[in-house]
Design an enzyme around this catalytic site. Structure first.
Site, PDB file in Angstrom:
ATOM      1  N   THR A 462       0.803  -1.225   0.000  1.00  0.00           N
ATOM      2  CA  THR A 462       0.000   0.000   0.000  1.00  0.00           C
ATOM      3  C   THR A 462       0.834   1.271   0.000  1.00  0.00           C
ATOM      4  O   THR A 462       0.327   2.334  -0.337  1.00  0.00           O
ATOM      5  CB  THR A 462      -0.861   0.036   1.263  1.00  0.00           C
ATOM      6  OG1 THR A 462       0.011  -0.163   2.382  1.00  0.00           O
ATOM      7  CG2 THR A 462      -1.904  -1.059   1.251  1.00  0.00           C
ATOM      8  N   GLY A 658      -9.340   5.909   6.117  1.00  0.00           N
ATOM      9  CA  GLY A 658      -8.717   4.820   5.362  1.00  0.00           C
ATOM     10  C   GLY A 658      -9.108   4.871   3.894  1.00  0.00           C
ATOM     11  O   GLY A 658     -10.179   5.365   3.531  1.00  0.00           O
ATOM     12  N   GLU A 661      -9.953   0.244   1.063  1.00  0.00           N
ATOM     13  CA  GLU A 661     -11.107  -0.584   0.717  1.00  0.00           C
ATOM     14  C   GLU A 661     -12.217   0.151  -0.011  1.00  0.00           C
ATOM     15  O   GLU A 661     -12.985  -0.438  -0.761  1.00  0.00           O
ATOM     16  CB  GLU A 661     -11.634  -1.268   1.985  1.00  0.00           C
ATOM     17  CG  GLU A 661     -10.685  -2.371   2.398  1.00  0.00           C
ATOM     18  CD  GLU A 661     -10.869  -2.860   3.818  1.00  0.00           C
ATOM     19  OE1 GLU A 661     -11.497  -3.887   3.996  1.00  0.00           O
ATOM     20  OE2 GLU A 661     -10.366  -2.194   4.745  1.00  0.00           O
TER      21      GLU A 661
HETATM   22 MO1  MOS Z   1      -9.049  -5.902   4.694  1.00  0.00          MO
HETATM   23  S1  MOS Z   1     -10.495  -7.236   4.096  1.00  0.00           S
HETATM   24  O1  MOS Z   1      -9.750  -5.374   6.148  1.00  0.00           O
HETATM   25  O2  MOS Z   1      -7.660  -6.759   4.909  1.00  0.00           O
END
Ligand code: MOS
Length: 697
Positions: A462, A658, A661
């Site tokens: 990331t 965050g 996701e």
């Molecule tokens: Mo993510 S599914 O919270 O690693």
């Protein structure tokens, strides 16, 4: 002290980029060790039963084979409270693909051949792997993933829905999905007396370390877990998985280092997957599109080993104003591999259903789908009544519509034709909650003017290492190249998991705290660091450990344009645009990549990914990358990403939400809605395959 420009917010390239592209970065199966041996799993060929005999005589004939470990002969592991790592403890088979033995040999080839030569006899029992919405045995769990209640009600849904002028009642289905990180689940383990070292691929080595200590009944201080570089996880490495327990167990049994990298086609059965969902959504509105009644009812499955409930109805509790609401989850406990986290568990499949239903409602009301969402914007979080810490969904929708050219769109379906192609566009909202978990960090100032920061963060690809260095440099008030951040080792100050899009907030907070404190101490010392340096420790057990009076979520808007080939039934994506509001974006370069990655995974979910539990074998028919189609470059068009910078004081010192996701959330709905606009066909079951389109046209 001179004032430096802030480096958070700058597009800093990954610190380890060169190491990664030159191959210098070592992953879990890259560590050369003297006397290294290799392991290969033997997996159950029945979906339920008990092992009655294991014949390893053929396997052991090759002198290169050191051992075939089974429940009958392996050193017995203690109970660590996690059934996923309770390996080789019992003759019971709970699902097809469960690891029932492990061959260990001098070479990978010998281990693989030995695993193939092991003969396992089972007392097979009937199994049940088929999920339907009306099957017997569905139950209401105590809670669903992330600690949410299974059911919530407000007002009186039934009465309000019955009285609604316009209604939508539809069922949406998502098949099981597989995480398939590029780096498989792998570990290299070596014992030195009672001291264990493992190089492991995971999303959080703090817990891997404590779990291994519990399994082998040794002190945590005697377990070293190294996870310096990790090639993705998407949730499937969120907690320790069987490979690491098996590698450590085998290393103990053979007295040599053991490497185990799970073969690609064994991963789905033992490392988790996104459970399938069958979701019924009912919306009741007036002719102007104001929603009065909203129900989202999810049916899903878990295994007999664990209870994991995909919380697909949960985002419907906070997305739209509706005086009357009902959100539920029902679960079947089946003889299936254990489901677990996969990128945006809950929100991802749940928002496919809700945002498809919103599109259906917009069509039913004759209203623009962007406008429909704006009309149902809630002033506070509907179920809890808590204020939002910040919520810029409407801004994302408006900005996205402007950038995408949404308002030029002819709303009528199936009117934009170019030869055999039908072209259409769709929109969907996205959301993901703000998670932050307590973590610890240390910061050290050397008398040479350099700084070292330590936190057991995990960089799963990331850019975590890079962003933490930016946060540290700013808090210290020094240039980036004077700061070195150490992450990815279990003996560093405890950091939380790289999951729930919580990493940057959770690790960055104690890093910020330690570095701000250290900066003050350096300043107190007259800007002069004494010989021996200065050292500071910080944690966020207080700050991140409690609740909040705010409803905290990131939001976004997804726009997509597709072309549907009326001859082949193929859907091709022409363009996608995501506009997100996720607090301050700390590194535009790595953030863009996270958003694009999420949207690409959403494209895969919509069009190419999907799996099926074969009722006879009781396992997934798609177990490798040849049959489970992760979107390839040729499937992915230019994806455009923008964001609205939010100034939210209720988050953390960096002001970040965050971003790992939210990009997947809503992407599949935007694409399915675009397919409807292109063709007039509403596809409610993913993935949208050519045969579905051809049958429908
Ligand atoms: Mo993510 S599914 O919270 O690693």
């Amino acid at each position: 002290m001179t004032t430096l420009p802030r480096v958070t917010g700058e597009a800093v390239a990954r610190i380890e980029a060169r190491d990664k592209v030159t191959g210098a970065a070592s992953y879990a199966a890259d560590h050369p060790l003297d006397g290294l041996t290799h392991a290969w799993p033997v997996t159950a060929t029945v979906a339920r039963g008990d092992i009655t005999a294991i014949d390893d005589s053929e396997a052991l004939r090759d002198p290169a084979v050191l051992a075939v470990l089974t429940h009958a002969n392996a050193p017995r592991l203690a109970d660590a409270g996690d059934p996923m790592v309770a390996v080789l403890r019992s003759p019971h088979v709970a699902h097809h693909g469960q690891i029932v033995a492990l061959a260990v040999a001098e070479t990978l080839e010998a281990a693989r051949a030995a695993a193939g030569a092991v003969r396992v006899t089972y007392d097979e029992q009937p199994h049940d792997v088929v999920l339907t919405a009306d099957r017997p045995g569905l139950y209401t769990p105590d809670e669903v993933n992330a600690g949410h209640p299974a059911d919530r009600r407000r007002g009186d849904f039934d009465t309000a829905y019955a009285a609604s002028e316009i209604t939508v009642d539809a069922v949406y289905e998502v098949t099981p999905l597989h995480n398939h990180p590029m780096e498989p689940h792998a570990a290299t383990a070596v014992w030195d007396g009672d001291t264990l070292t493992v190089f492991d691929s995971n999303q959080g080595s703090t817990v891997v370390r404590s779990t291994l200590a519990a399994l082998f009944e040794v002190d945590e201080a005697d377990v070293r877990v190294v996870s310096e570089h990790v090639g993705g996880g998407f949730g499937s490495k969120g907690t320790p998985r069987p490979h690491v327990a098996l590698a450590a167990l085998a290393a103990k049994a053979v007295g040599r280092p053991v490497r185990l990298a799970l073969p690609r086609n064994r991963i789905a059965a033992v490392t988790g997957h996104r459970a399938p969902t069958i979701q019924r959504v009912r919306l009741g509105a007036d002719a102007d599109g104001h929603i009065d009644a909203l129900a989202h009812e999810t049916v899903t499955q878990t295994s007999t080993l664990t209870e994991f409930v995909e919380q697909a109805s949960v985002s419907s509790r906070m997305m739209y104003a509706s005086p009357h609401s009902l959100t539920t989850h029902r679960v079947a406990r089946l003889d299936v591999p254990s489901p677990s986290w996969m990128r945006a568990p809950g929100e991802c499949p749940g928002m496919f259903a809700l945002e498809s239903a919103m599109d259906e409602l917009a069509v039913a009301c004759g209203l623009d789908p962007v406008e429909l969402r704006i009309r149902n914007e809630p002033p506070v979080e509907p179920d809890s009544g808590r204020p939002f810490s910040s919520r810029h969904l409407v801004d994302c929708l408006r900005e996205g519509a402007r950038r995408f050219g949404w308002h030029d769109r002819d709303p009528r379906p199936a009117v934009n034709r170019d030869g055999p192609l039908l072209i259409g566009s769709g929109v969907a909202a996205s959301t993901y909650p703000v998670w932050v978990f307590p973590s610890h960090a240390e910061a050290y100032a050397g008398s040479d003017g350099r700084y070292e920061v330590r936190v057991n963060a995990t960089d799963i690809g990331t850019g975590a290492r890079t962003v933490l260095t930016q946060i540290a440099a700013d808090a210290l008030g020094v240039p980036l190249d004077l700061v070195r951040v150490s992450i990815g080792r279990g003996d560093l100050p405890a950091g939380s998991v790289a999951g729930g899009s919580s990493g940057t907030a959770s690790w960055g907070w104690p890093v910020h705290k330690a570095c701000a404190d250290l900066r003050q101490r350096v300043s107190d010392a007259g800007g002069h660091v004494p010989d021996g340096g200065l050292f500071v420790r910080a944690d966020t057990e207080q700050e991140a450990g409690g609740g909040t009076e705010y409803s905290r979520h990131a939001f976004g808007a997804q726009f997509a344009e597709v072309q549907v080939d009326t001859v082949t039934g193929e859907v091709r994506v022409r363009r996608m645009l995501g506009v997100f509001a996720a607090g301050h974006i700390l590194n535009p370069r790595t953030a863009r990549s996270q958003f694009i990655g999420g949207m690409t995974m959403g494209l895969g979910m919509a069009l190419t990914e999907g799996s099926f539990l074969d009722p006879e074998f009781g396992d997934f028919t798609e177990r490798d990358l040849a049959s489970y189609h992760v979107a390839a470059c040729a499937d992915v068009p230019e994806i455009d990403v923008h964001w609205i910078d939010e100034d939210d004081p209720h988050l953390n010192p960096m002001g970040s939400k965050g971003i790992g996701e939210i990009g997947i959330v809503g992407a599949a709905a935007a694409l399915a809605n675009a397919v409807h606009h292109a063709t007039g066909m509403r596809v409610r079951r993913l993935p949208i395959h050519p045969d579905t389109i051809l049958l429908g046209l």
